[in-house]
Scaffold this active site. Structure first.
Site, PDB file in Angstrom:
ATOM      1  N   GLU A  37       0.944  -1.111   0.152  1.00  0.00           N
ATOM      2  CA  GLU A  37      -0.073  -0.046   0.078  1.00  0.00           C
ATOM      3  C   GLU A  37       0.743   1.153   0.047  1.00  0.00           C
ATOM      4  OE1 GLU A  37      -3.033  -0.094  -1.178  1.00  0.00           O
ATOM      5  OE2 GLU A  37      -3.627  -1.410   0.592  1.00  0.00           O
ATOM      6  N   HIS A  38       0.664   2.346  -0.937  1.00  0.00           N
ATOM      7  CA  HIS A  38       1.569   3.545  -1.291  1.00  0.00           C
ATOM      8  C   HIS A  38       2.825   3.454  -1.560  1.00  0.00           C
ATOM      9  CE1 HIS A  38      -1.620   6.601   0.616  1.00  0.00           C
ATOM     10  NE2 HIS A  38      -1.943   5.384   1.103  1.00  0.00           N
ATOM     11  N   GLY A 124     -16.217   5.738  -3.048  1.00  0.00           N
ATOM     12  CA  GLY A 124     -15.516   6.166  -1.623  1.00  0.00           C
ATOM     13  C   GLY A 124     -15.064   5.141  -0.904  1.00  0.00           C
ATOM     14  N   SER A 129     -13.553   3.040  -8.120  1.00  0.00           N
ATOM     15  CA  SER A 129     -14.575   3.312  -9.060  1.00  0.00           C
ATOM     16  C   SER A 129     -14.135   4.381  -9.990  1.00  0.00           C
ATOM     17  CB  SER A 129     -15.688   3.692  -8.104  1.00  0.00           C
ATOM     18  OG  SER A 129     -15.752   4.744  -7.547  1.00  0.00           O
ATOM     19  N   ASP A 174      -4.119   0.923  -9.475  1.00  0.00           N
ATOM     20  CA  ASP A 174      -5.577   1.015  -9.648  1.00  0.00           C
ATOM     21  C   ASP A 174      -5.948   0.810 -11.193  1.00  0.00           C
ATOM     22  OD1 ASP A 174      -5.367   1.575  -7.057  1.00  0.00           O
ATOM     23  OD2 ASP A 174      -6.585   3.574  -7.145  1.00  0.00           O
TER      24      ASP A 174
HETATM   25  C1  GLA Z   1      -4.957   4.849  -4.064  1.00  0.00           C
HETATM   26  C2  GLA Z   1      -4.329   5.337  -5.189  1.00  0.00           C
HETATM   27  C3  GLA Z   1      -3.356   4.229  -5.879  1.00  0.00           C
HETATM   28  C4  GLA Z   1      -2.439   3.702  -4.451  1.00  0.00           C
HETATM   29  C5  GLA Z   1      -3.326   3.465  -3.062  1.00  0.00           C
HETATM   30  C6  GLA Z   1      -2.442   3.278  -1.967  1.00  0.00           C
HETATM   31  O1  GLA Z   1      -5.716   3.852  -4.352  1.00  0.00           O
HETATM   32  O2  GLA Z   1      -5.238   5.584  -6.354  1.00  0.00           O
HETATM   33  O3  GLA Z   1      -2.405   4.751  -6.753  1.00  0.00           O
HETATM   34  O4  GLA Z   1      -1.153   4.665  -4.240  1.00  0.00           O
HETATM   35  O5  GLA Z   1      -4.160   4.280  -2.884  1.00  0.00           O
HETATM   36  O6  GLA Z   1      -1.686   1.825  -2.099  1.00  0.00           O
END
Ligand code: GLA
Length: 395
Positions: A37-38, A124, A129, A174
């Site tokens: 994540e991130h 959200g 989405s 995403d």
């Molecule tokens: C959101 C962003 C992604 C990613 C995540 C965290 O979904 O759109 O690019 O950074 O947060 O992992």
């Protein structure tokens, strides 16, 4: 929740009524992320998958350069033209307009379009989405106007629409997951090189389930951009000594200790989480390849701790949900998922205990937080596709 066929029929019917013609239909799925994540905007590794919640987009080209869009979910319309695209004051059209804008910036000749879209990806909830709308649009334009973009280009165009038009400086995860999804497979993606490998989710013993806090944090996108800046600042501090380091992907713990820790405690925490998380994705993929789901689940809990304490993107509702399930022996792993400050937790649970644990968690959540949580069972599916080709059908 209506059946998928009901949703697509409604969208198609609305299109026919509004525009008096038959549309092509495309769809693009939402996504989950197992771990990582991130890390995407730090050129790191991620492990997403496309899920069986979709955006459907009905589209046909026009003879002029007008753009007419109708949102089935908002029951609202928006119109502009190819030469006058600018940010709407409604947000929902921007994901489509941003993609058209990017395609035009690549000097592609387009005509106007009529669009009706909608779907069943909860908004959200951290299930992307918006990326699904962008990817469906990019894929549809590519097909309608024979633009010749490959799948990676479509994902990147969609990401750029989000970065430059919508203004969220997201990474590629995403959009990549929405386009590249494969049934029953996780996607191990290297966001530095775009190399990717499909890893099977090979178990009939465990399932993934999402618990939605129903919290939609209004500060999420500004906090997201701030995190990204903090990571970039960390890289700048290291670069003073190692100019060849261009992302945290290349940074080591020793560099963080020497060049960031003495100067900036917050930046240090953020960067430390990122380099640990990138390593965790690598290890977690090996767990999966060895079918060691218990070890994989432990890493999900570790990710949550990092996101909560070091990266500070969790919230009390997400923490409650992870905390509540963690002592069940049938729960292998749980963590907040996506950008943070709300949305869902992702849980890896033994099949036989899913109903019981989901129900107990929902009751406890409502009691503690004063609001209901939602439960989403999920399947892992293929990415963006053409659903119905009206042009060929009428030939
Ligand atoms: C959101 C962003 C992604 C990613 C995540 C965290 O979904 O759109 O690019 O950074 O947060 O992992």
């Amino acid at each position: 929740m209506p059946e998928l066929s009901e949703i697509t029929n409604n969208i198609e019917q609305t299109f026919k009524t509004k525009f008096n013609s038959s549309p092509d239909m495309f769809y693009s799925p939402g996504r989950i992320n197992l771990i990582g994540e991130h890390t995407d905007y730090n050129n790191g590794l991620v492990l997403p998958a496309a899920i069986d919640k979709y955006i459907f987009l009905a589209i046909a080209s026009r003879e002029d350069d007008e753009i007419h869009i109708f949102s089935q979910d908002y029951q609202d319309s928006y119109a502009t033209s190819l030469s006058a695209i600018q940010i709407s004051n409604k947000l929902w059209p921007d994901y489509i307009l941003g993609v058209i804008d990017q395609i035009q910036k690549l000097d592609k000749k387009l005509r106007g379009v009529n669009i009706v879209f909608g779907g069943n990806i909860p908004q959200g909830a951290g299930l992307s989405s918006s990326a699904a709308v962008e990817c469906a649009t990019a894929y549809a334009f590519n097909s309608l106007f024979n633009l010749g973009f490959n799948s990676l280009e479509l994902a990147k165009i969609s990401q750029k629409a989000e970065n430059e038009f919508v203004g969220v400086k997201c990474g590629l995860m995403d959009q990549f997951a929405s386009v590249f999804g494969k049934e029953n497979k996780f996607i191990k993606l290297d966001c530095g090189s775009y190399e990717h490998q499909y890893i099977p989710f090979d178990t009939d013993q465990y399932s993934l389930i999402l618990f939605d806090t129903q919290v939609k944090h209004s500060l999420a996108s500004s906090a997201y951009n701030e995190r990204r800046q903090q990571c970039e600042y960390g890289v700048q501090l290291i670069q003073k000594h190692y100019p060849e380091i261009t992302s945290l992907r290349q940074a080591t713990q020793a560099m963080l200790d020497e060049f960031i820790k003495p100067f900036d405690a917050i930046t240090y925490k953020r960067c430390q989480y990122i380099i640990q998380e990138i390593k965790r994705v690598e290890d977690a993929c090996n767990d999966l390849l060895e079918s060691d789901f218990r070890q994989f689940g432990k890493r999900m809990f570790q990710t949550h701790e990092g996101l909560k304490n070091e990266y500070e993107v969790s919230c009390k509702e997400l923490d409650f949900l992870v905390d509540f399930v963690k002592d069940y022996p049938e729960v292998l792993g749980a963590r907040m998922m996506g950008g943070g400050f709300g949305g869902c937790t992702i849980n890896l649970i033994e099949n036989k205990a899913i109903d019981n644990i989901s129900n107990s968690t929902a009751i406890a959540y409502e009691k503690a937080m004063g609001k209901a949580m939602k439960i989403y069972p999920i399947s892992i599916v293929d990415g963006t596709k053409l659903l119905k080709d009206a042009r060929n059908e009428s030939k």
